[in-house]
Design a protein around this motif. Sequence first.
Motif, PDB file in Angstrom:
ATOM      1  N   ALA A  35      -1.641   3.833  -7.085  1.00 45.98           N
ATOM      2  CA  ALA A  35      -0.486   4.766  -7.109  1.00 45.98           C
ATOM      3  C   ALA A  35       0.175   4.893  -5.751  1.00 45.98           C
ATOM      4  CB  ALA A  35      -1.180   6.047  -7.512  1.00 45.98           C
ATOM      5  N   GLU A  36      -0.799   4.714  -4.713  1.00 45.69           N
ATOM      6  CA  GLU A  36      -0.339   4.936  -3.335  1.00 45.69           C
ATOM      7  C   GLU A  36       0.508   3.925  -3.075  1.00 45.69           C
ATOM      8  OE1 GLU A  36      -3.954   5.688  -1.063  1.00 45.69           O
ATOM      9  OE2 GLU A  36      -3.979   7.832  -1.744  1.00 45.69           O
ATOM     10  N   ASN A  37      -0.017   2.489  -3.432  1.00 47.74           N
ATOM     11  CA  ASN A  37       0.843   1.275  -3.081  1.00 47.74           C
ATOM     12  C   ASN A  37       2.077   1.148  -3.865  1.00 47.74           C
ATOM     13  OD1 ASN A  37      -1.223   0.534  -1.208  1.00 47.74           O
ATOM     14  ND2 ASN A  37      -2.367  -0.760  -2.449  1.00 47.74           N
ATOM     15  N   LEU A  38       2.053   1.851  -5.064  1.00 41.02           N
ATOM     16  CA  LEU A  38       3.168   1.747  -5.993  1.00 41.02           C
ATOM     17  C   LEU A  38       4.260   2.579  -5.467  1.00 41.02           C
ATOM     18  CD1 LEU A  38       4.459   0.631  -8.547  1.00 41.02           C
ATOM     19  CD2 LEU A  38       4.011   2.789  -9.483  1.00 41.02           C
ATOM     20  N   VAL A  39       3.853   3.812  -4.908  1.00 39.88           N
ATOM     21  CA  VAL A  39       4.791   4.819  -4.273  1.00 39.88           C
ATOM     22  C   VAL A  39       5.502   4.265  -3.019  1.00 39.88           C
ATOM     23  CG1 VAL A  39       5.178   7.005  -3.350  1.00 39.88           C
ATOM     24  CG2 VAL A  39       3.810   6.678  -5.600  1.00 39.88           C
ATOM     25  N   LEU A  40       4.709   3.615  -2.262  1.00 44.80           N
ATOM     26  CA  LEU A  40       5.257   2.901  -1.171  1.00 44.80           C
ATOM     27  C   LEU A  40       6.232   1.641  -1.467  1.00 44.80           C
ATOM     28  CD1 LEU A  40       5.143   2.718   1.868  1.00 44.80           C
ATOM     29  CD2 LEU A  40       3.285   1.231   1.750  1.00 44.80           C
ATOM     30  N   LEU A  41       5.752   1.156  -2.403  1.00 44.80           N
ATOM     31  CA  LEU A  41       6.652  -0.073  -2.938  1.00 44.80           C
ATOM     32  C   LEU A  41       8.042   0.345  -3.639  1.00 44.80           C
ATOM     33  CD1 LEU A  41       4.000  -2.391  -4.470  1.00 44.80           C
ATOM     34  CD2 LEU A  41       5.526  -3.046  -2.396  1.00 44.80           C
ATOM     35  N   VAL A  42       8.006   1.523  -4.304  1.00 45.60           N
ATOM     36  CA  VAL A  42       9.239   2.255  -5.018  1.00 45.60           C
ATOM     37  C   VAL A  42      10.005   2.615  -3.722  1.00 45.60           C
ATOM     38  CG1 VAL A  42      10.060   4.332  -5.868  1.00 45.60           C
ATOM     39  CG2 VAL A  42       7.971   3.126  -6.919  1.00 45.60           C
ATOM     40  N   SER A  43       9.587   3.123  -2.687  1.00 46.99           N
ATOM     41  CA  SER A  43      10.117   3.770  -1.627  1.00 46.99           C
ATOM     42  C   SER A  43      10.919   2.382  -0.804  1.00 46.99           C
ATOM     43  CB  SER A  43       9.223   4.236  -0.502  1.00 46.99           C
ATOM     44  OG  SER A  43       9.906   4.956   0.406  1.00 46.99           O
ATOM     45  N   GLU A  44      10.263   1.293  -0.622  1.00 51.16           N
ATOM     46  CA  GLU A  44      10.937   0.481   0.074  1.00 51.16           C
ATOM     47  C   GLU A  44      12.009  -0.469  -0.915  1.00 51.16           C
ATOM     48  OE1 GLU A  44      11.951  -2.040   2.875  1.00 51.16           O
ATOM     49  OE2 GLU A  44      10.389  -0.671   3.111  1.00 51.16           O
ATOM     50  N   LEU A  45      11.902  -0.763  -2.006  1.00 54.96           N
ATOM     51  CA  LEU A  45      12.811  -1.290  -2.974  1.00 54.96           C
ATOM     52  C   LEU A  45      13.826  -0.603  -3.265  1.00 54.96           C
ATOM     53  CD1 LEU A  45      10.486  -3.465  -5.475  1.00 54.96           C
ATOM     54  CD2 LEU A  45      11.498  -4.205  -3.064  1.00 54.96           C
ATOM     55  N   VAL A  46      13.654   0.922  -3.550  1.00 55.87           N
ATOM     56  CA  VAL A  46      15.096   1.689  -3.908  1.00 55.87           C
ATOM     57  C   VAL A  46      15.503   1.766  -2.588  1.00 55.87           C
ATOM     58  CG1 VAL A  46      15.647   4.043  -4.429  1.00 55.87           C
ATOM     59  CG2 VAL A  46      14.033   2.808  -5.738  1.00 55.87           C
ATOM     60  N   THR A  47      15.083   2.055  -1.214  1.00 53.23           N
ATOM     61  CA  THR A  47      15.814   2.083  -0.080  1.00 53.23           C
ATOM     62  C   THR A  47      16.598   0.767   0.191  1.00 53.23           C
ATOM     63  OG1 THR A  47      14.072   3.480   0.905  1.00 53.23           O
ATOM     64  CG2 THR A  47      15.342   2.068   2.506  1.00 53.23           C
TER      65      THR A  47
END
Length: 169
Positions: A35-47
């Motif tokens: 979950a922690e990694n996925l949220v970081l990936l969401v943040s990066e790709l959406v940004t």
Amino acid sequence: MQLEIRPDPAEVGRARRWARSRLAGSGIAADEPLAENLVLLVSELVTNAVVHTGCPAVLRLFLSAGPAGAITVRLEVADVSTRAPVPRCPGDESTGGRGLALVDGLADRWGWCPEGVGKRIWCELDRCATTVDATETAVASNCGRTTPAYEGLAYGVYGVYGGLAYGAV
């Protein structure tokens, strides 16, 4: 599951909250490494979608269950830019340009493909079926698999051109 993203940097926080709630609803705890990694990936790709296109985007999450409790989470961000994602090598003083290296380091697989008038960037994270004892300090996120690499980055490109399917990993 999908979320429409407006071309506004404030949408990144909303996307993270949305992803956390979807994971929690699927039984994946917020403090789990997946979950922690996925949220970081969401943040990066959406940004990246918001900053580099200035247009709306769509965030999608897919969860698939495997044998004995294994789970794969697929994250996709679709935008209207036709520009391929290009890994950069920023200098020490640069404040950006490390996003795809971050995606490569956290995801078990990632890539991009044309979609309509734009593209879709995707990544996948695996949660192994094995239960981890809380005293262990690290768990391999890729369940023992290796990821193919190109110049140090795992990638995948898939699409259709003139009716013919093509792909590479």
